[in-house]
Design a protein around this motif. Structure first.
Motif, PDB file in Angstrom:
ATOM      1  N   GLU A 105       0.595  -1.298  -0.159  1.00 40.91           N
ATOM      2  CA  GLU A 105       0.116   0.016   0.036  1.00 40.91           C
ATOM      3  C   GLU A 105       0.991   1.205  -0.074  1.00 40.91           C
ATOM      4  O   GLU A 105       0.377   2.459  -0.443  1.00 40.91           O
ATOM      5  CB  GLU A 105      -0.907  -0.090   1.155  1.00 40.91           C
ATOM      6  N   GLU A 155      -2.921   2.900  -6.888  1.00 33.19           N
ATOM      7  CA  GLU A 155      -4.053   2.250  -7.579  1.00 33.19           C
ATOM      8  C   GLU A 155      -4.109   2.872  -8.979  1.00 33.19           C
ATOM      9  O   GLU A 155      -3.850   4.120  -9.244  1.00 33.19           O
ATOM     10  CB  GLU A 155      -5.319   2.401  -6.792  1.00 33.19           C
ATOM     11  N   LYS A 179      -3.317  -8.120  -3.926  1.00 27.10           N
ATOM     12  CA  LYS A 179      -4.312  -7.065  -3.902  1.00 27.10           C
ATOM     13  C   LYS A 179      -5.100  -7.120  -3.167  1.00 27.10           C
ATOM     14  O   LYS A 179      -5.424  -8.373  -2.694  1.00 27.10           O
ATOM     15  CB  LYS A 179      -4.887  -6.912  -5.436  1.00 27.10           C
TER      16      LYS A 179
END
Length: 477
Positions: free
Chosen positions: A291, A296, A477
């Motif tokens: 992350e 994204e 993911k």
């Protein structure tokens, strides 16, 4: 002395460390030390232990001055000198030392210079530090008293005990001179005792009997006065070998070192990555998560370049091949002997990789595992061909028409060339580590792919599963 040790047996055989007392002693002296710290990295893996630090990929005078003027106390210059000939290495280090000395005088800012070398003792030693010393002395009019040798790097399993440097393999510590790293065709050696290694590498100019040894017994006794006394007696570029099995050992030594520097002693340093973290007062931070690294919205696959030929890399590559979701392309680097065939091979590999990454499939490009061998006495020619091969690999990255989700380069020289010639990075920021000993850059605005997470994976670090684990982290993911 035993040929091998059990790692846990060694670690538990010395006095335990009073961490609180060590930290208090460190804090008492560290605030008085305001030198700019310049780390010359012979490949990009030297940032393994730091974060929030700038890495520059050229050493122009303006670049070095920018580093001096940064708010942070430490900056890295990536020389990638392990890929250079001796002549090239000599010139680069002379240029850097002269410019650093000039800028230091111009800004009135003292500095400490570290030659960050391989924790398995490979590289242009003693050439690099000898050139730094002579150039600094010529331009400053002052003498460099000594050179500190500190190859300890816990994350990679490199420990120094009884003045002997070891490489951890499983639960066992093997003397460095008995490992595959000592058989390096360009930078090989036979001695594991660091005094004997210095004597070997300097061809007897510095004898093992004349080396100053900082013992674990002295360190663990917190005998700062004795260590300072030893350092104050060093002169004529005498060698100082530091034993260490934990980061705290390095902190104890560095506390005494700063006292000696503040008393006027001057040293150059040939060390692995642990010393840079300690002397730079860099805090520890957790390993990076997906992350923190992956933005994204990019559905492309990642790109992985595997160039290192040490056995550990080959084993890690074979383990990576158990991930069925990846696509693998072998690059036949031996075609470098046939220029037209080599050019066609580069084009084939790039086009195939672009198609797969653009389709969302992470792709691994790996060089042929057999090392190109031209025979005895051809080491310099082999090094030049290896540069041609590396240039070809980096051209694949530089000309890549698809933005990967992330990029991993395996191997010190490979990752340097991919970063500087493929990604065209001028300045990057070290984000931290994604696994112990495996740093990540965030590329600068000027790069081929701005702000991409670039994982620099040393050839000689990690367990067999580590490369696979890093990829799984980035792919989850």
């Amino acid at each position: 002395m035993k040929t091998v040790y059990l790692a846990n047996e060694i670690i538990h055989s010395f006095l335990p460390i009073d961490e609180r007392k060590v930290q208090n002693n460190w804090n008492a002296v560290r605030s008085s030390f305001t030198h700019k710290i310049i780390v010359l990295d012979d490949d990009p893996t030297g940032v393994q232990t730091v974060h929030g630090i700038s890495v520059y990929t050229d050493w122009d005078e303006d670049t070095i001055e920018q580093g001096f003027r940064e708010e942070g106390q430490m900056f890295f210059i990536l020389t990638n000198s392990r890929a250079f000939t001796s002549k090239e290495t000599e010139q680069v280090h002379r240029d850097i030392a002269q410019r650093v000395e000039n800028i230091s005088a111009k800004l009135g800012k003292p500095y400490l210079i570290i030659s960050r070398g391989d924790s398995t003792l490979r590289g242009h030693y003693p050439l690099e530090t000898e050139v730094l010393r002579s150039t600094i002395e010529e331009n400053s009019g002052s003498k460099v008293d000594g050179e500190v040798i500190l190859p300890f790097f816990k994350e990679g399993g490199r420990l120094t005990v009884d003045n002997t440097h070891f490489v951890q393999q499983g639960d066992v510590l093997v003397p460095a001179g008995n490992t595959e790293f000592a058989k390096d065709r360009t930078f090989g050696y036979s001695k594991s005792h660091l005094g004997e290694w210095i004597e070997e590498k300097t061809k007897g100019t510095y004898r093992k009997e004349d080396v100053t040894y900082i013992s674990l017994t002295t360190l663990r006794s917190l005998d700062y006065e004795e260590i300072v006394r030893q350092l104050l007696q060093v002169n004529n570029f005498g060698k100082v070998v530091v034993n260490a099995i934990e980061e705290a050992d390095v902190r104890i030594f560095t506390t005494a070192l700063l006292h000696a520097i503040l008393k006027g002693k001057r040293f150059i340093f040939r060390t692995a990555a642990a010393f840079t973290k300690v002397v730079g007062d860099i805090s520890s931070r957790p390993l990076l998560s997906r992350e923190e690294l992956i933005s994204e919205g990019n559905d492309n696959g990642g790109l992985i370049i595997v160039g290192s030929h040490v056995q550990k890399t080959t084993d890690q590559l074979n383990e990576l091949k158990t991930l069925s979701s990846l696509h693998f392309i072998e690059f036949d680097a031996h075609l470098v002997l046939n220029k037209e065939a080599f050019k066609a091979e580069v084009e084939r590999v790039r086009l195939e990789a672009e198609r797969k990454v653009g389709a969302g499939i992470t792709t691994v490009i790996f060089t042929k595992r057999e090392r190109l061998d031209l025979g005895v006495g051809m080491e310099e020619q082999e090094l030049k061909l290896s540069v041609e091969i590396s240039d070809a690999v980096t051209s694949i990255v530089r000309n890549f028409s698809v933005r990967p989700n992330y990029l991993i380069a395996k191997g010190g020289i490979t990752s340097s060339d991919v970063g500087t010639k493929g990604l065209c990075v001028k300045r990057a920021t070290v984000a931290g580590q994604i696994a112990p000993g495996i740093p990540v850059w965030k590329t600068g605005e000027e790069s081929t792919f701005p702000h991409i997470p670039y994982v620099i994976f040393p050839g000689n670090v990690g367990a067999i599963t580590t490369l696979r684990d890093v990829v799984v982290t980035l792919e989850s993911k």
